[in-house]
Design a protein around this motif. Structure first.
Motif, PDB file in Angstrom:
ATOM      1  N   THR A  62       1.738   1.578  -8.106  1.00  0.00           N
ATOM      2  CA  THR A  62       1.073   1.894  -7.290  1.00  0.00           C
ATOM      3  C   THR A  62       1.258   3.245  -6.156  1.00  0.00           C
ATOM      4  O   THR A  62       0.803   4.266  -5.684  1.00  0.00           O
ATOM      5  N   ALA A  63       2.378   4.165  -6.326  1.00  0.00           N
ATOM      6  CA  ALA A  63       3.724   4.577  -6.199  1.00  0.00           C
ATOM      7  C   ALA A  63       3.121   5.684  -7.080  1.00  0.00           C
ATOM      8  O   ALA A  63       2.516   6.951  -6.507  1.00  0.00           O
ATOM      9  N   HIS A  98      -2.339  -7.866  -2.648  1.00  0.00           N
ATOM     10  CA  HIS A  98      -3.291  -6.197  -3.721  1.00  0.00           C
ATOM     11  C   HIS A  98      -3.939  -6.436  -3.173  1.00  0.00           C
ATOM     12  O   HIS A  98      -4.549  -4.739  -3.174  1.00  0.00           O
ATOM     13  N   ILE A 116      -7.263   1.182  -8.337  1.00  0.00           N
ATOM     14  CA  ILE A 116      -6.886   1.914  -7.497  1.00  0.00           C
ATOM     15  C   ILE A 116      -7.725   1.603  -6.346  1.00  0.00           C
ATOM     16  O   ILE A 116      -6.870   1.643  -5.592  1.00  0.00           O
ATOM     17  N   ALA A 117      -8.604   0.677  -6.839  1.00  0.00           N
ATOM     18  CA  ALA A 117     -10.035   0.943  -5.439  1.00  0.00           C
ATOM     19  C   ALA A 117      -9.801  -1.176  -5.519  1.00  0.00           C
ATOM     20  O   ALA A 117     -10.360  -0.973  -4.182  1.00  0.00           O
ATOM     21  N   GLU A 144      -5.750   5.597  -0.262  1.00  0.00           N
ATOM     22  CA  GLU A 144      -6.044   5.801   1.109  1.00  0.00           C
ATOM     23  C   GLU A 144      -4.995   6.052   2.251  1.00  0.00           C
ATOM     24  O   GLU A 144      -5.456   7.742   2.811  1.00  0.00           O
ATOM     25  N   PHE A 145      -4.048   5.724   1.448  1.00  0.00           N
ATOM     26  CA  PHE A 145      -2.862   5.878   2.877  1.00  0.00           C
ATOM     27  C   PHE A 145      -2.206   7.175   1.914  1.00  0.00           C
ATOM     28  O   PHE A 145      -1.086   7.989   2.840  1.00  0.00           O
ATOM     29  N   PHE A 146      -1.757   7.437   1.214  1.00  0.00           N
ATOM     30  CA  PHE A 146      -1.398   8.609   0.176  1.00  0.00           C
ATOM     31  C   PHE A 146      -1.780   9.785   0.457  1.00  0.00           C
ATOM     32  O   PHE A 146      -0.891  11.049   0.745  1.00  0.00           O
ATOM     33  N   THR A 164      -7.595  -6.253  -0.674  1.00  0.00           N
ATOM     34  CA  THR A 164      -7.560  -5.027   1.403  1.00  0.00           C
ATOM     35  C   THR A 164      -8.800  -6.330   1.868  1.00  0.00           C
ATOM     36  O   THR A 164      -9.735  -6.009   1.764  1.00  0.00           O
ATOM     37  N   ARG A 178       0.879  -0.968  -0.251  1.00  0.00           N
ATOM     38  CA  ARG A 178      -0.181  -0.337  -0.090  1.00  0.00           C
ATOM     39  C   ARG A 178       0.753   0.936   0.258  1.00  0.00           C
ATOM     40  O   ARG A 178       0.506   2.184  -0.527  1.00  0.00           O
ATOM     41  N   ASP A 227      -6.592  -3.617  -6.239  1.00  0.00           N
ATOM     42  CA  ASP A 227      -5.392  -3.962  -6.761  1.00  0.00           C
ATOM     43  C   ASP A 227      -4.155  -3.137  -5.736  1.00  0.00           C
ATOM     44  O   ASP A 227      -3.076  -3.297  -6.226  1.00  0.00           O
ATOM     45  N   GLU A 228      -4.844  -2.168  -4.898  1.00  0.00           N
ATOM     46  CA  GLU A 228      -3.807  -1.052  -4.497  1.00  0.00           C
ATOM     47  C   GLU A 228      -3.813  -1.086  -2.839  1.00  0.00           C
ATOM     48  O   GLU A 228      -3.040  -0.594  -2.221  1.00  0.00           O
ATOM     49  N   ARG A 229      -4.278  -2.281  -2.261  1.00  0.00           N
ATOM     50  CA  ARG A 229      -4.365  -2.363  -0.788  1.00  0.00           C
ATOM     51  C   ARG A 229      -4.021  -1.051  -0.226  1.00  0.00           C
ATOM     52  O   ARG A 229      -3.665  -1.128   0.882  1.00  0.00           O
ATOM     53  N   GLY A 230      -5.377  -0.044  -0.799  1.00  0.00           N
ATOM     54  CA  GLY A 230      -5.693   1.151   0.296  1.00  0.00           C
ATOM     55  C   GLY A 230      -4.886   2.576   0.248  1.00  0.00           C
ATOM     56  O   GLY A 230      -4.062   3.020   0.293  1.00  0.00           O
ATOM     57  N   ALA A 231      -3.642   2.020  -1.325  1.00  0.00           N
ATOM     58  CA  ALA A 231      -2.729   2.960  -1.326  1.00  0.00           C
ATOM     59  C   ALA A 231      -3.717   4.650  -0.886  1.00  0.00           C
ATOM     60  O   ALA A 231      -2.444   5.304  -0.890  1.00  0.00           O
ATOM     61  N   ALA A 290      -4.112  10.341   3.246  1.00  0.00           N
ATOM     62  CA  ALA A 290      -4.608  10.306   4.606  1.00  0.00           C
ATOM     63  C   ALA A 290      -5.765   9.959   5.506  1.00  0.00           C
ATOM     64  O   ALA A 290      -6.152  10.857   6.305  1.00  0.00           O
TER      65      ALA A 290
END
Lengths: 341, 341, 341, 341
Positions: B65-66, D135, B90-91, B99-101, D137, A237, B93-97, B103
Motif C-alpha cells: 500500500t505504501a 481494507h 489501489i481502488a 487519495e491520502f498520499f 472504504t 490507508r 483494497d487500500e482504504r483510500g491510500a 492529497a
C-alpha cells in the motif's frame, strides 16, 4: 576496542538485540493470519495489558514518525492544533508528518529549558483558548516527549502536573515515548505511573531505539481504546498495516518480556553516565543538560573533540555548538575505563 | 500432510523464506547509518540496476500500500486523476491510500475482463481528456497491475501497448507489481522488458508476497529518477523511512540475488497449475480466469467445497460466487498427488 | 454625528463604496460567460497590467483568506514550509487555511517588532536551510504583509531587501496585501515598486477592506504567470470559482479605476492620523506602533476608554492591553474636530 | 428578439434578478458585524426556518461547489466514501472538491437512467457494506441531486425511498439542490417534504442558478444542526467566510421572500417546456430525458442545429450527441411563438 565503541551517532544506527532476531526466527514458521490478526499480536496485546496494569488497545507500526503521527491524528482534527515543545521531534524532525496525518492540523510550539514544558508555560498557552472564535486554531491536544529532545527525563509527577492542566482545558494528551525505556530506567517510575495513571491518553511506545529492528507500539488508554477501529483504518490507508505483522509483534514480545527493554535502556543510560563522567573529568567539556537517559550533550574543547575524532568518534554537532552523544544498548560502560582523554 | 497444505487464504499469510531470515541475521551486526544510507541499501540499489539492465533509483518500504501510494503521489497532483482497472488493489483494497498520499487525487475506474484493461477502453478514456476544461479532473497517470487482481498476467506486449497509448496522451505510467515475480515466471519475460522497456515510469516491486517478511521496492526509471529526493521527503513525512532500513534492504538482496524470487514464484505458479488441474479433474469446479500466476479463482460445487473444507481448506469466497485460492512459495505441487477429491 | 462615527471595530464591517454598487448594477445585464471568461474580467486584467506597469496574470476571489491560501499553495508543496511573521494573519487568523490549501505545508514563524521581519532575522532563518536533510521541513517561500498586523508600513526598500535575501536562498515571495492601498497611500510608493519590482512573485491584492463588497485579486508576476492554469484548477476545487465572476471583477474595476482605491485608503489613513492625534492630545493614551495606515493601536486610560465607550466607541481590545482602532473608508477626519475627549 | 433569447448556454451566465440588486443596495449602508454576525444573516436564518417549517442551521456561501463540498465534509471522514450518481456534479464537475474538503474521502459512483439512482441500485450497493473490513472504504453518506444532471426531478416519494434505504444502512444524506427550485416548481412538493421530511440531513440550497448573483445556502437539519460550529470552522479555513457576509444573505432574502425563487424557477421551467415543444414539433429533434425542470437535452438533426445556430443559438453539445439547453429566469416562453423552425 571495536570501531563501534565510539559510535555515538544514534541509537537508530545500532543493530537489534539478539533476542529480537531469535524471536523473528521463532515466528517464522507456518501460516499466520495477516494484518494483525495473528496469535503473536494477540500475545503482545496481553503482555502490554499486563505490564501497564490496565486494559490497553494497541497497534504496532514500523517507525516512530508513523507512531506519533497516527496517534496525533486521533486527537486533533484539521481545524485544531497540537501544543508541543518547540524542539519536539514531531515539530522538527518528522517532515510535517503530524500535519500530513491530521490533514493539516497545526503544531503550536512552546518554549522551555532542558527540553521540558514548564507548567506555567502550558497554563498561559491554555488560558487564551477561545474555541468559539472561529478565526484562530484552538489546541485540541498536548504532546509531551519523554526522554525529551535534550536527553532529560520528565518525572511522573511532572507528567501528571502537565496532564492535569491539559485536562482542565479539555486537551487530550499524547506521549512520544521513543526513548521511554530510558526515562523509566532513570526515574524508576512504573510504566503505568509514567503514562495512563499520570493522565496520558495515547502513548507512542518506542522500542526501535531501545533494541528492536523496527517496532513501535501505539497504546490507547481509557476511552481512547474505542478509537482502535479508526486507528486501524488510518493505519491501513497510510500503508502502515504491513501484511505479516506477526514479525513486528514478535519484536515487541522479545523486548517487553522479562523487562529486557528496561535492562537494555538501563545499560545505555549507564554508558551515558560513564561517558559524561569521563568528559567532565577531562576538564575540557561542559555538559549542556542533565544526563538523565542515554544522551549526552556536551560542549567540547577543540582539542578534546579532535582527540576523540582521532580515536574514531562518531557524533553529530548540535545546534548551539554542542556535540550530541547517543549511547545505544550494545555499548558497555566499562569501555571508557580503557579510553584515555 | 501438514495443516498448512490446504491454506490458500493468502500469500501474505506465509512465513518468510529461510534465506530472508539468514540475511537479517547477517545484517544484524555493527553500527550502520540510518534512514537508507547504509551499505546494504547501496548494495540493493546496485543489484536492482543490474537485474533491470539500466540505472534505477530505488526506495524500499514495508507495505505494498505504501509502495503504490507513494509511487502514485509522484505522478498525479491533487487536481488530477489516475486511471486504473475498477478491480485494482489501489481502488478496492487500500482504504483510500492513493487519495491520502496524493492529497485528494481521484481514481478513474476502467472496466475490463479478466482483470485487464483493454487498449480500446484506455483509448476511449483518453480521447475525452480536456486539460483546459477546469471543471473536470483530468487523468495524469495510468496504473496497471501485473499479476492482475484476477490472477492473470499481462504480457510485455500488452503492457507496451497500454503504455504507448498512455504516453500519447501525456500520462505517466505505474505498475503495481505486488506479484510481478509470478507474472515474470509465467510469461518468461525479462524484468526490463516487462517494465521500463515496455514504457513503465515507476514500478512498485513487491517481494513480501513472494517470500519476504516485509519488503517492497519503489523503482524509478528514466527521468523519474530525478524524483528520488521528493520521494524520500514524501516517505519520511508518511513514516515510511524507518531508521534501520538495512533490514528491509537485506530482504531484497536475499530474494533478488541469484533469481531466488523467480524460483519461488515459479514454484507457487506450479502449485496453482496443479491445484487447478486437480479441481478441473474433479468435474465439480469451474475455473473463472486463466490461471497465469499463483492464484486460482474457481466456482466449486457445494460438495467439493465441503469436502475440501473437511480436509482443512482455507480460502476466501470471492464476490460473484467463486473461491479464491492463493498459492504461496512454501507449498509443493506434489502435495496434490496425495489429495483425493 | 452618526452612531457609526466611532465604530472602529473593523474595516470589514463597513459598507461598500457607492461606486462599487453602481458597477454591480451596470454589470447586471445580459448573458455573460461564466467562470471568469466574461468581458469584465478581461477588462480587469487589462487594467491591472496597466496600473502594475507589467504583464500580470490575475484571479479574483471573494475573501482574503482564499487569496492568501491559494497564492501560497502555488509556492510551497506539502513537504515544505513558509516563513512569515509570527503575528501574520495567515498564521493567526485564517484557521489553518494555508495548511489546508497546501495539503499540510508548515508555517515557520519569525519574531519581529512593529509587525515587521528584520533582515537579520530572515537571514538567520535562511542560513540553516538544508534541503538535503530529509527530516526537516525546509522553507520554500517567504510571506510578507503590508500593512503589517501592527498597522505599520514596509517601505519599498524594506520589501526589496527582504526579497533579495529570500531569492538568494531560493525562496519564492508572497505579499499579503489586504491593506496594501493603505501602505501605498502612506509611503507614496508605486504599485510596481512595492510589489514585483521589489521582488514579489505573487500578490494577494485586497480591496474588500478598502471599499469593495467582496473582491480580492491574486496577482501572478513574472514566471509565476505560468501557474495561472494550476491556480484556476486549485480555485475551482476549492469552490473559489463562483459562476458569475463578472460581479467580482466589476468591483475591482470600480475601485482600481482612476485611483479610487488609493483615494479611499488615503482618507482612511487620514482618519487614523487624526484619531491618533486626538488620543495623544488627551494625555491619556499611548500609541503602541507607528501609525502608518488606517489602524491605531493605543493603550488608553480607563477614564478615556470609558468616556469613549460612553460616546458609542466600538473597538476591540488587543492582546497586550491596547485597543485597536480600524478606520474605514466611510469615516471622515473632520469628525474628530467635534469630539471632545 | 434580443441576442440573448437563444442563449441556453447556462443559467449561470444569466444576470441576477433586479430584486437581488435592490437588496444589495438596501444592505449597503452603515456598519454591520462581519463574518455572518450581521442582522441580515440572522433575518435569513429566520426566513429559512419559516419556509422549511422547522428549525434549520444555515451557512451561506458563494458557490455551489463550496456548498456541496463543505456539506459533504461534515458527513464523511477521509477513510469513508460517499455514494452518488456517476453523472453527479460532485463527481464530474467540481475538480475533486469533495475529495479536497473531506481530506481524501472517495466518491463511489452508482449508475442509473435519467440521472436518477434506482432504489434497487442503492440497496445493492449498501448490501455489501462491511465496516469491519479495514481494507475497503465504506460509504458514510448518500448524495442525491435534484434536479438531476439530466434535468429530471426526483419526486418527494423517490427521495424518501432512497433516504430510507440510506438510513437503514447508517448513511447520512445530502441533497445537492443547485436547481432545487426547479424541482419544486415541477413537482409541486413543499420545501419541507422534498428535503428534511423525506430524510435529508444536509441540503445545499442553490440560488445562483435561480436568479442570485452569488448565493448558496448550506442547511443543516435535525441533529446535524449541532455541526454548525464545525461547519463554520471548515468554511473559515477554506476561505468561505468572506467578511461582508451581509451581502450574500441579502440575496437569499430577496429570492426566498414571497416565493420569488419559485416563481423564477417556474418561469424557467415553462420556457423549457415551450422550447421542448417547439423542438419536437419541428420533427427534427428527439428529447433525451423527461423535461422536468429548466433543462432540455435533445438530439437535433444537423439541419435544425444549423438553422438555430444561424439565429444565434448558444448551447453546449453534450456527451452522447445531444445538445443541452438550459433556460434561465430571464427568458420568456412567449419568445418561441416568434421563432420559426
Amino acid at each position: 576496542m571495536s570501531q563501534d565503541d565510539l559510535d555515538f551517532s544514534s541509537d537508530t544506527s545500532a543493530p537489534a538485540h539478539p533476542a529480537v532476531l531469535d524471536a523473528l526466527a521463532r515466528a517464522n514458521h507456518a501460516m499466520a493470519a495477516s494484518y494483525g490478526s495473528d496469535p503473536l499480536t494477540a500475545e503482545l496485546q496481553s503482555l502490554i495489558c499486563e505490564i501497564f496494569e490496565t486494559d490497553v488497545a494497541i497497534f504496532p507500526v514500523v517507525s516512530g514518525t508513523a507512531s506519533n503521527a497516527l496517534a496525533l491524528s486521533l486527537l486533533a482534527n484539521p481545524m485544531e492544533s497540537i501544543l508541543c515543545h518547540d524542539e519536539a521531534h514531531i515539530a522538527r524532525d518528522e517532515r510535517g508528518a503530524p500535519e500530513f496525518f491530521s490533514a493539516g492540523a497545526k503544531l503550536s510550539l512552546l518554549a522551555g529549558s532542558d527540553g521540558k514544558i514548564a507548567p506555567e508555560t502550558l497554563e498561559t498557552a491554555c488560558s487564551t483558548i477561545n474555541r468559539a472564535f472561529v478565526h484562530e486554531t484552538p489546541p485540541a491536544a498536548l504532546s509531551l516527549t519523554n526522554l525529551t529532545e535534550c536527553g532529560t527525563a520528565y518525572t511522573q509527577d511532572e507528567i501528571r502536573t502537565l496532564c492535569e492542566i491539559a485536562k482542565r482545558h479539555d486537551l487530550a494528551t499524547h506521549l512520544d515515548g521513543a526513548r521511554l525505556a530510558n526515562a523509566l530506567a532513570h526515574t524508576g517510575a512504573s510504566l503505568a505511573d509514567m503514562t495512563w495513571r499520570a493522565g496520558i491518553d495515547v502513548l507512542s511506545l518506542g522500542l526501535t531505539k531501545t533494541g528492536a529492528m523496527s517496532c513501535e507500539i501505539i497504546c490507547l488508554f481509557g476511552e481512547c481504546r474505542d478509537r482502535l477501529d479508526e486507528l486501524r483504518a488510518r493505519a491501513k490507508r497510510a500503508g502502515h498495516m504491513p501484511p505479516k505483522m506477526r514479525f513486528i509483534s514478535a519484536q515487541g514480545l522479545a523486548l517487553l518480556s522479562d523487562g529486557l527493554w528496561l535492562e537494555l535502556a538501563g545499560n545505555a543510560n549507564d554508558v551515558a553516565q560513564a561517558l559524561a563522567g569521563k568528559l567532565v573529568a577531562s576538564g575540557e567539556a561542559q555538559i549542556q543538560y542533565p544526563v538523565e537517559g542515554n544522551e549526552v550533550f556536551a560542549r567540547l574543547s577543540d582539542d578534546l573533540l579532535g582527540k576523540l575524532q582521532g580515536k574514531g568518534l562518531k557524533a553529530y554537532p548540535w545546534p548551539g555548538g554542542a556535540t550530541r552523544f547517543v549511547c545505544n544498548w550494545s555499548l558497555r560502560a566499562a569501555t571508557f575505563d580503557r579510553i584515555k582523554l
